[in-house]
Design a protein around this motif. Structure first.
Motif, short mmCIF file in Angstrom:
data_model
loop_
_atom_site.label_atom_id
_atom_site.label_comp_id
_atom_site.label_asym_id
_atom_site.label_seq_id
_atom_site.Cartn_x
_atom_site.Cartn_y
_atom_site.Cartn_z
N GLY A 193 -32.12 22.45 10.23
CA GLY A 193 -30.86 22.17 9.56
C GLY A 193 -29.90 23.35 9.62
N SER A 194 -30.43 24.56 9.40
CA SER A 194 -29.58 25.75 9.42
C SER A 194 -29.03 26.02 10.82
CB SER A 194 -30.39 26.95 8.93
OG SER A 194 -29.57 28.10 8.84
N LEU A 195 -29.87 25.82 11.85
CA LEU A 195 -29.39 25.99 13.22
C LEU A 195 -28.29 24.98 13.54
CD1 LEU A 195 -32.75 26.63 15.11
CD2 LEU A 195 -30.88 28.26 14.84
N GLY A 196 -28.48 23.74 13.10
CA GLY A 196 -27.47 22.72 13.34
C GLY A 196 -26.15 23.03 12.66
N VAL A 197 -26.23 23.43 11.40
CA VAL A 197 -25.01 23.79 10.66
C VAL A 197 -24.33 24.99 11.30
CG1 VAL A 197 -24.12 24.67 8.47
CG2 VAL A 197 -25.77 22.79 8.49
N GLY A 198 -25.14 25.98 11.72
CA GLY A 198 -24.58 27.16 12.34
C GLY A 198 -23.81 26.85 13.62
N LEU A 213 -19.32 25.49 4.55
CA LEU A 213 -20.49 25.45 5.42
C LEU A 213 -21.06 26.85 5.64
CD1 LEU A 213 -19.39 22.83 8.11
CD2 LEU A 213 -21.04 22.54 6.27
N TYR A 214 -20.19 27.85 5.72
CA TYR A 214 -20.68 29.23 5.85
C TYR A 214 -21.50 29.61 4.62
CZ TYR A 214 -18.67 31.08 10.16
OH TYR A 214 -18.41 31.36 11.48
N TYR A 274 -22.47 23.92 14.38
CA TYR A 274 -21.32 23.08 14.06
C TYR A 274 -20.17 23.87 13.45
CZ TYR A 274 -18.56 19.51 11.65
OH TYR A 274 -17.52 18.74 11.17
N MET A 275 -20.50 24.77 12.51
CA MET A 275 -19.43 25.43 11.75
C MET A 275 -18.64 26.43 12.59
SD MET A 275 -21.66 28.01 9.37
CE MET A 275 -22.33 29.57 10.02
N THR A 276 -19.26 27.00 13.61
CA THR A 276 -18.55 27.99 14.42
C THR A 276 -17.42 27.35 15.23
OG1 THR A 276 -20.23 27.74 16.17
CG2 THR A 276 -20.51 29.55 14.58
N GLY A 277 -17.48 26.05 15.45
CA GLY A 277 -16.43 25.38 16.21
C GLY A 277 -15.31 24.84 15.35
N LEU A 278 -15.42 25.00 14.04
CA LEU A 278 -14.40 24.47 13.15
C LEU A 278 -13.24 25.47 12.99
CD1 LEU A 278 -16.57 22.99 10.24
CD2 LEU A 278 -15.45 21.73 12.10
N PRO A 279 -12.02 24.98 12.81
CA PRO A 279 -10.91 25.88 12.48
C PRO A 279 -11.08 26.41 11.06
CG PRO A 279 -10.20 23.60 12.33
CD PRO A 279 -11.60 23.57 12.89
N PHE A 280 -10.38 27.50 10.77
CA PHE A 280 -10.46 28.07 9.43
C PHE A 280 -9.97 27.06 8.41
CE2 PHE A 280 -8.93 30.54 5.82
CZ PHE A 280 -10.02 31.35 5.58
N SER A 281 -10.83 26.74 7.45
CA SER A 281 -10.51 25.71 6.46
C SER A 281 -11.49 25.82 5.31
CB SER A 281 -10.62 24.31 7.10
OG SER A 281 -11.97 24.07 7.51
N PRO A 282 -11.20 25.16 4.17
CA PRO A 282 -12.17 25.15 3.07
C PRO A 282 -13.52 24.58 3.48
CG PRO A 282 -10.02 24.41 2.30
CD PRO A 282 -9.92 24.55 3.79
N GLN A 283 -13.50 23.58 4.38
CA GLN A 283 -14.76 22.99 4.84
C GLN A 283 -15.60 24.02 5.58
OE1 GLN A 283 -16.16 20.25 4.23
NE2 GLN A 283 -17.75 20.03 5.81
N ARG A 284 -14.95 24.82 6.44
CA ARG A 284 -15.69 25.85 7.18
C ARG A 284 -16.25 26.90 6.23
NH1 ARG A 284 -14.05 29.15 12.67
NH2 ARG A 284 -15.46 30.89 12.35
N LEU A 285 -15.48 27.31 5.24
CA LEU A 285 -15.96 28.30 4.27
C LEU A 285 -17.14 27.75 3.49
CD1 LEU A 285 -12.57 29.70 2.91
CD2 LEU A 285 -14.14 30.78 4.54
#
Length: 203
Positions: A38-43, A58-59, A45-56
């Motif tokens: 799960g952590s690898l999958g989230v990692g 997930l980080y 996915y999140m690196t391809g997101l633009p800066f946003s509350p959703q990305r923060l």
């Protein structure tokens, strides 16, 4: 009247069962496996997101998962050191040439090393970037390194990423080997870490 010879004793299914790990070892194994995947999958996915509350968000989840993986790894290693794993049976060893036995030992040692290295590199990277790690938003954790964004980007970030990719590769090999033993060798190796059926576990 001639006496009929007694039938030869049959080998029951119980005699062919592999000795299993205990319930605690199984629980730690599967929980840690699920969290790592799960952590690898989230990692990824999140690196391809633009800066946003959703990305923060997930980080933050990724960091929480990393610290949890670190703690579970320590607990699993402690359990492994204090509880001897069941020995490999003769039929499992017969299906493993010498090089496979060596690969089995090396891959397990490498996985344990990466269980610790990947989250520690991530924690250090966060510290170097000046972003504190607050576990589940409740427990602030100390910084592992001083703030140095240049060092964090040039050294710690690549170490975290490459060790994570290496862990993913070793995990895939581990799964492939287990499936090979289960479907091709049919030697029962997977049974060692597979939860027993309810009827069997009750006995």
């Amino acid at each position: 009247m001639p006496v009929e010879p007694l039938p030869a004793p049959s080998v029951g299914a119980a005699a062919l069962r592999e000795p299993r790990y205990g319930r605690v070892a199984m629980a730690l194994h599967w929980l840690l496996a699920a969290m790592i995947v799960g952590s690898l999958g989230v990692g990824l996915y999140m690196t391809g997101l633009p800066f946003s509350p959703q990305r923060l968000k997930l980080y933050s989840w990724h960091k929480w998962a990393g610290i949890t993986i670190l703690l579970l790894s320590a607990l699993r290693l402690l359990w492994r050191l204090t509880h001897r794993p069941p020995p490999l049976s003769a039929r499992v060893l017969a299906a493993m040439p010498t090089w496979q036995r060596a690969a089995h030992r090396i891959s397990h040692a490498l996985m344990y090393l990466l269980f610790f290295a990947v989250p520690l590199f991530g924690w250090a990277y966060s510290s170097g970037m000046g972003v504190p790690v607050v576990w589940f938003g409740l427990l602030p954790l100390p910084d592992l390194v001083a703030v140095d964004k240049g060092f964090a980007e040039a050294v710690l970030k690549p170490l975290h990423q490459r060790s994570a990719y290496l862990l993913a590769g070793v995990t895939l090999l581990h799964v492939a080997a287990a499936l090979k033993h289960h479907w091709i060798d049919r030697d029962g190796l997977l049974q060692r870490m597979w939860p027993a059926p309810r009827k069997e576990s009750a006995g």
